[in-house]
Write a protein that holds these residues in place. Structure first.
Motif, PDB file in Angstrom:
ATOM      1  N   VAL A  13       0.885  -1.145  -0.071  1.00  0.00           N
ATOM      2  CA  VAL A  13       0.187  -0.065   0.040  1.00  0.00           C
ATOM      3  C   VAL A  13       0.821   1.226  -0.131  1.00  0.00           C
ATOM      4  O   VAL A  13       0.655   2.175  -0.505  1.00  0.00           O
ATOM      5  CB  VAL A  13      -0.815  -0.004   1.059  1.00  0.00           C
ATOM      6  CG1 VAL A  13      -1.774   1.239   1.166  1.00  0.00           C
ATOM      7  CG2 VAL A  13      -1.937  -1.010   1.046  1.00  0.00           C
ATOM      8  N   ILE A  14       2.252   1.328   0.785  1.00  0.00           N
ATOM      9  CA  ILE A  14       2.702   2.183   0.713  1.00  0.00           C
ATOM     10  C   ILE A  14       3.579   2.658  -0.558  1.00  0.00           C
ATOM     11  O   ILE A  14       3.579   3.593  -1.094  1.00  0.00           O
ATOM     12  CB  ILE A  14       3.760   1.933   1.809  1.00  0.00           C
ATOM     13  CG1 ILE A  14       3.213   2.042   3.198  1.00  0.00           C
ATOM     14  CG2 ILE A  14       4.984   3.272   2.080  1.00  0.00           C
ATOM     15  CD1 ILE A  14       4.062   1.606   4.520  1.00  0.00           C
ATOM     16  N   SER A  15       4.212   1.535  -1.030  1.00  0.00           N
ATOM     17  CA  SER A  15       4.919   1.673  -2.392  1.00  0.00           C
ATOM     18  C   SER A  15       3.877   1.993  -3.531  1.00  0.00           C
ATOM     19  O   SER A  15       4.526   2.797  -4.477  1.00  0.00           O
ATOM     20  CB  SER A  15       5.786   0.296  -2.628  1.00  0.00           C
ATOM     21  OG  SER A  15       4.996  -0.756  -2.969  1.00  0.00           O
ATOM     22  N   MET A  16       2.603   1.446  -3.357  1.00  0.00           N
ATOM     23  CA  MET A  16       2.027   1.813  -4.728  1.00  0.00           C
ATOM     24  C   MET A  16       1.118   2.989  -4.528  1.00  0.00           C
ATOM     25  O   MET A  16       0.377   3.678  -5.287  1.00  0.00           O
ATOM     26  CB  MET A  16       0.860   0.691  -4.676  1.00  0.00           C
ATOM     27  CG  MET A  16       1.433  -0.788  -5.014  1.00  0.00           C
ATOM     28  SD  MET A  16       2.614  -0.654  -6.552  1.00  0.00           S
ATOM     29  CE  MET A  16       1.230  -0.650  -7.839  1.00  0.00           C
ATOM     30  N   GLY A  17       0.736   3.497  -3.254  1.00  0.00           N
ATOM     31  CA  GLY A  17       0.288   4.747  -2.924  1.00  0.00           C
ATOM     32  C   GLY A  17      -1.129   4.789  -2.767  1.00  0.00           C
ATOM     33  O   GLY A  17      -1.847   5.837  -2.476  1.00  0.00           O
ATOM     34  N   SER A  18      -1.925   3.601  -2.806  1.00  0.00           N
ATOM     35  CA  SER A  18      -3.245   3.585  -2.470  1.00  0.00           C
ATOM     36  C   SER A  18      -3.556   1.922  -2.573  1.00  0.00           C
ATOM     37  O   SER A  18      -2.784   0.961  -2.666  1.00  0.00           O
ATOM     38  CB  SER A  18      -4.103   3.990  -3.671  1.00  0.00           C
ATOM     39  OG  SER A  18      -3.963   3.148  -4.809  1.00  0.00           O
ATOM     40  N   MET A  19      -4.646   1.683  -1.842  1.00  0.00           N
ATOM     41  CA  MET A  19      -5.158   0.223  -1.492  1.00  0.00           C
ATOM     42  C   MET A  19      -5.598  -0.246  -2.941  1.00  0.00           C
ATOM     43  O   MET A  19      -5.407  -1.627  -2.830  1.00  0.00           O
ATOM     44  CB  MET A  19      -6.220   0.190  -0.521  1.00  0.00           C
ATOM     45  CG  MET A  19      -5.667   0.752   1.050  1.00  0.00           C
ATOM     46  SD  MET A  19      -6.999   0.465   2.115  1.00  0.00           S
ATOM     47  CE  MET A  19      -5.944   1.119   3.694  1.00  0.00           C
ATOM     48  N   SER A  20      -6.119   0.383  -3.406  1.00  0.00           N
ATOM     49  CA  SER A  20      -6.634  -0.060  -4.905  1.00  0.00           C
ATOM     50  C   SER A  20      -5.449  -0.441  -5.591  1.00  0.00           C
ATOM     51  O   SER A  20      -5.532  -1.660  -6.376  1.00  0.00           O
ATOM     52  CB  SER A  20      -7.708   0.564  -5.708  1.00  0.00           C
ATOM     53  OG  SER A  20      -6.815   1.977  -5.883  1.00  0.00           O
ATOM     54  N   ALA A  21      -4.371   0.199  -5.742  1.00  0.00           N
ATOM     55  CA  ALA A  21      -3.447  -0.175  -6.537  1.00  0.00           C
ATOM     56  C   ALA A  21      -2.670  -1.229  -6.108  1.00  0.00           C
ATOM     57  O   ALA A  21      -2.192  -2.157  -6.741  1.00  0.00           O
ATOM     58  CB  ALA A  21      -2.361   0.983  -6.670  1.00  0.00           C
ATOM     59  N   ALA A  22      -2.469  -1.409  -4.632  1.00  0.00           N
ATOM     60  CA  ALA A  22      -1.833  -2.270  -3.901  1.00  0.00           C
ATOM     61  C   ALA A  22      -2.445  -3.717  -4.262  1.00  0.00           C
ATOM     62  O   ALA A  22      -2.097  -4.851  -4.448  1.00  0.00           O
ATOM     63  CB  ALA A  22      -1.804  -2.182  -2.492  1.00  0.00           C
ATOM     64  N   GLY A  23      -4.052  -3.806  -4.158  1.00  0.00           N
ATOM     65  CA  GLY A  23      -4.822  -4.856  -4.647  1.00  0.00           C
ATOM     66  C   GLY A  23      -4.576  -5.277  -5.928  1.00  0.00           C
ATOM     67  O   GLY A  23      -4.546  -6.527  -6.090  1.00  0.00           O
ATOM     68  N   ARG A  24      -4.510  -4.566  -6.968  1.00  0.00           N
ATOM     69  CA  ARG A  24      -4.224  -4.906  -8.352  1.00  0.00           C
ATOM     70  C   ARG A  24      -2.695  -5.614  -8.474  1.00  0.00           C
ATOM     71  O   ARG A  24      -2.968  -6.545  -9.060  1.00  0.00           O
ATOM     72  CB  ARG A  24      -4.367  -3.668  -9.268  1.00  0.00           C
ATOM     73  CG  ARG A  24      -5.760  -3.404  -9.482  1.00  0.00           C
ATOM     74  CD  ARG A  24      -5.776  -2.086 -10.781  1.00  0.00           C
ATOM     75  NE  ARG A  24      -4.897  -1.003 -10.387  1.00  0.00           N
ATOM     76  CZ  ARG A  24      -5.186   0.215  -9.939  1.00  0.00           C
ATOM     77  NH1 ARG A  24      -6.821   0.373  -9.411  1.00  0.00           N
ATOM     78  NH2 ARG A  24      -4.620   1.311  -9.716  1.00  0.00           N
ATOM     79  N   ALA A  25      -1.873  -5.228  -7.758  1.00  0.00           N
ATOM     80  CA  ALA A  25      -0.650  -5.822  -7.612  1.00  0.00           C
ATOM     81  C   ALA A  25      -0.614  -7.160  -7.117  1.00  0.00           C
ATOM     82  O   ALA A  25       0.526  -7.982  -7.620  1.00  0.00           O
ATOM     83  CB  ALA A  25       0.468  -4.729  -7.176  1.00  0.00           C
TER      84      ALA A  25
END
Length: 298
Positions: A13-25
């Protein structure tokens, strides 16, 4: 004991900047990511993130917690990379930071060849003209163009960078071609930033010149468009303007002067005892692709 999966989600979440982006990754829904982060906060008894409708940021406790677990997660990744390297498998996510123009022109077109060789590897390429915080941003490596400086990071030179002064034929027709470095003071120059100094190599060795103009920007691509449109003279890399110089769309100015030879293309990564296999493979791929005589010079 805290679930390691929750730590990985928190870090992503920190590296991607959002929970949605972290979820996609990670292949998870935003709801699952949010639930896992909340579970971690409940387990620790403290709030790790400040949440608003538009952004998410670390609390003081969250920052301290991240600083203490990032090395642990890195060590686990290195251990997995060691085993993966012995078994011949390359998996996971390779997170790369690269300059905007260079990444678009000379990394993106070659990703397919690399990813076809490692189908289980996910590549996350982030393009930015700023020097990213590799560790804080969760990057495995960064591609950088500049002079190498002493730091805690490890750098591997990938290719030389040759930079030349250039302008459009329209600009030269309207303002004339400068014959000496001193004559640049009567011309419009296009430095990226107000404080930039051009470090040049000339007939008498190294010189510096402080360019002056009426356009300043933090975007290298804006400078590129400005020089093509005839706004002034710029110092540009041949990887960027080589084809335009060859076709005549741009003309070289003061050919006896070029940018400092200390500027190079490098792969920079955290100083680790064990370099992850996926990072080594990508760096080797770029080094072989570019080499000491990169294709853009041909």
């Amino acid at each position: 004991m805290t679930n390691l999966g929750d730590l990985e989600i928190f870090s992503r979440v920190i590296s991607m900047g959002s929970m949605s982006a972290a979820g996609r990754a990670l292949g998870l829904s935003p709801a699952v990511v949010s639930k896992r982060v909340k579970r971690l906060e409940e387990r620790l008894g403290t709030r790790l993130f400040q949440r608003t409708t538009r952004q998410i940021s670390l609390t003081e406790a969250g920052q301290g917690f991240y600083d203490r677990i990032v090395g642990i997660l890195s060590g686990i990744e290195e251990a997995e990379a060691f085993v993966s390297g012995r078994s011949g498998a390359v998996r996971g996510t390779l997170r790369i930071s690269a300059p905007t123009s260079f990444g678009r022109m000379h990394i993106a077109p070659h990703l397919k060849g690399f990813m076809d060789s490692y189908p289980d590897l996910v590549v996350n390429l982030v393009l930015t003209d700023d020097f990213s915080d590799i560790v804080g941003g969760g990057f495995d490596l960064a591609i950088r163009i500049g002079e190498l400086s002493d730091s805690s990071l490890v750098a591997r030179r990938l290719a030389p960078v040759r930079r030349v002064l250039c302008a459009s034929p329209d600009y030269i027709a309207r303002h004339g071609m400068p014959a000496t470095l001193e004559e640049l003071s009567g011309h419009i120059c296009l430095p990226p930033h107000t404080q930039d100094v051009w470090r040049l190599e000339g007939p008498d060795g190294s010189v510096t010149y402080r360019p002056h103009g009426s356009l300043y920007t933090n975007s290298s691509e804006v400078v590129r468009e400005a020089v093509f449109s005839g706004m002034g003279i710029a110092l540009r890399s041949t990887w960027d303007v080589g084809p335009a110089l060859k076709s005549g769309e741009l003309r070289q100015v003061l050919p006896d002067y070029e940018g400092s030879r200390n500027v190079v293309l490098s792969a920079v990564y955290p100083s680790r005892q064990f370099l992850p296999v996926k990072v080594r493979l990508f760096i080797d791929y770029l080094a072989e692709l570019y080499g000491s005589h990169p294709y853009w010079e041909h």
